[in-house]
Design an enzyme around this catalytic site. Structure first.
Site, PDB file in Angstrom:
ATOM      1  N   GLY A 176       0.824  -1.201   0.000  1.00 43.19           N
ATOM      2  CA  GLY A 176       0.000   0.000   0.000  1.00 43.19           C
ATOM      3  C   GLY A 176       0.856   1.248   0.000  1.00 43.19           C
ATOM      4  O   GLY A 176       2.037   1.204   0.344  1.00 43.19           O
ATOM      5  N   GLN A 225       3.348   9.857   1.140  1.00 46.04           N
ATOM      6  CA  GLN A 225       4.637   9.176   0.995  1.00 46.04           C
ATOM      7  C   GLN A 225       5.375   9.562  -0.275  1.00 46.04           C
ATOM      8  O   GLN A 225       6.570   9.313  -0.397  1.00 46.04           O
ATOM      9  CB  GLN A 225       4.432   7.658   1.035  1.00 46.04           C
ATOM     10  N   HIS A 230      -1.603   7.395   7.389  1.00 46.79           N
ATOM     11  CA  HIS A 230      -0.634   8.267   6.689  1.00 46.79           C
ATOM     12  C   HIS A 230      -1.287   9.596   6.300  1.00 46.79           C
ATOM     13  O   HIS A 230      -0.671  10.658   6.396  1.00 46.79           O
ATOM     14  CB  HIS A 230      -0.135   7.597   5.405  1.00 46.79           C
ATOM     15  N   CYS A 243       6.940  -0.113   7.030  1.00 47.37           N
ATOM     16  CA  CYS A 243       6.457   0.945   6.152  1.00 47.37           C
ATOM     17  C   CYS A 243       7.591   1.370   5.232  1.00 47.37           C
ATOM     18  O   CYS A 243       8.734   1.462   5.670  1.00 47.37           O
ATOM     19  CB  CYS A 243       6.009   2.117   7.027  1.00 47.37           C
ATOM     20  N   LEU A 244       7.248   1.632   3.974  1.00 47.82           N
ATOM     21  CA  LEU A 244       8.274   2.070   3.020  1.00 47.82           C
ATOM     22  C   LEU A 244       8.907   3.389   3.457  1.00 47.82           C
ATOM     23  O   LEU A 244      10.010   3.721   3.048  1.00 47.82           O
ATOM     24  CB  LEU A 244       7.654   2.235   1.624  1.00 47.82           C
ATOM     25  N   HIS A 290      -3.408   1.434   8.228  1.00 46.36           N
ATOM     26  CA  HIS A 290      -2.043   1.963   8.115  1.00 46.36           C
ATOM     27  C   HIS A 290      -1.988   3.087   7.073  1.00 46.36           C
ATOM     28  O   HIS A 290      -1.407   4.148   7.323  1.00 46.36           O
ATOM     29  CB  HIS A 290      -1.108   0.799   7.736  1.00 46.36           C
ATOM     30  N   GLU A 291      -2.606   2.851   5.912  1.00 47.75           N
ATOM     31  CA  GLU A 291      -2.544   3.858   4.832  1.00 47.75           C
ATOM     32  C   GLU A 291      -3.377   5.094   5.167  1.00 47.75           C
ATOM     33  O   GLU A 291      -2.963   6.226   4.893  1.00 47.75           O
ATOM     34  CB  GLU A 291      -2.997   3.261   3.495  1.00 47.75           C
TER      35      GLU A 291
HETATM   36 NI    NI Z   1       3.353   3.135   5.473  1.00 48.23          NI
END
Ligand code: NI
Length: 172
Positions: free
Chosen positions: A50, A55, A143, A97-98, A139-140
């Protein structure tokens, strides 16, 4: 100039864009379609399950996700202005997380959620999800509110990560 795929990068903690609340999408235009395409591309290149617009440095309420980013027959889902309208029960799982390099930790979230939003064409899209997909959605959407999974762990664990990160950044 429109941002091309090549210029798009994943912002990482502690970049302030990750701590900023994204604003609602008001117009679904060509620029937004380009953003969505770029986000899907970045998600698969990573690969990740995701990605939220914060991000890639864009403060718009858009997320993309795909539970099987590595497989053939990829099927990305786009959600614009997503809202969690129901969350129930609890599940604890290891998250990463990226945007948070070299770290993972256990986070407690709802194990079942109902999310409402719009698809990339502006049609209503309601999703009922459980377990991994429910975790991914929370989670997304976090963000978009400027919240990272490390904001859900103990302050001691977070402090240890910050220390580790400072050391890593110094070494590079
Ligand atoms: Ni993330």
């Amino acid at each position: 100039m429109k941002p091309g795929i090549k210029e798009m990068k994943i912002y990482t903690y502690p970049d302030p864009v990750l701590k900023t609340q994204a604003g609602p999408v008001k117009v679904i235009d060509e620029e937004l379609q380009d953003l969505i395409d770029d986000m899907i591309h970045v998600m698969y290149s990573a690969p990740g399950v995701g990605l939220a617009a914060n991000q890639v440095g864009v403060l718009k309420r858009v997320i993309v996700f795909d539970r099987h980013p590595r497989e053939k027959g990829r099927d990305p889902t786009v959600l614009i202005n997503p809202e969690i309208v129901l969350g129930e029960d609890e599940i604890k799982s290891e998250e990463a997380c990226l945007s948070v390099i070299d770290f993972s930790a256990e986070v407690v979230r709802s194990s079942r959620v109902k999310v409402q939003g719009l698809d990339r064409h502006g049609n209503s899209l309601d999703i009922e999800a459980e377990d991994l997909l429910a975790i991914c959605l929370q989670h997304e959407i976090d963000h978009l509110d400027g919240t990272l999974f490390i904001d859900h762990i103990s302050s001691l664990k977070r402090a240890l990560y910050k220390k580790k990160l400072r050391k890593m950044l110094k070494e590079t």
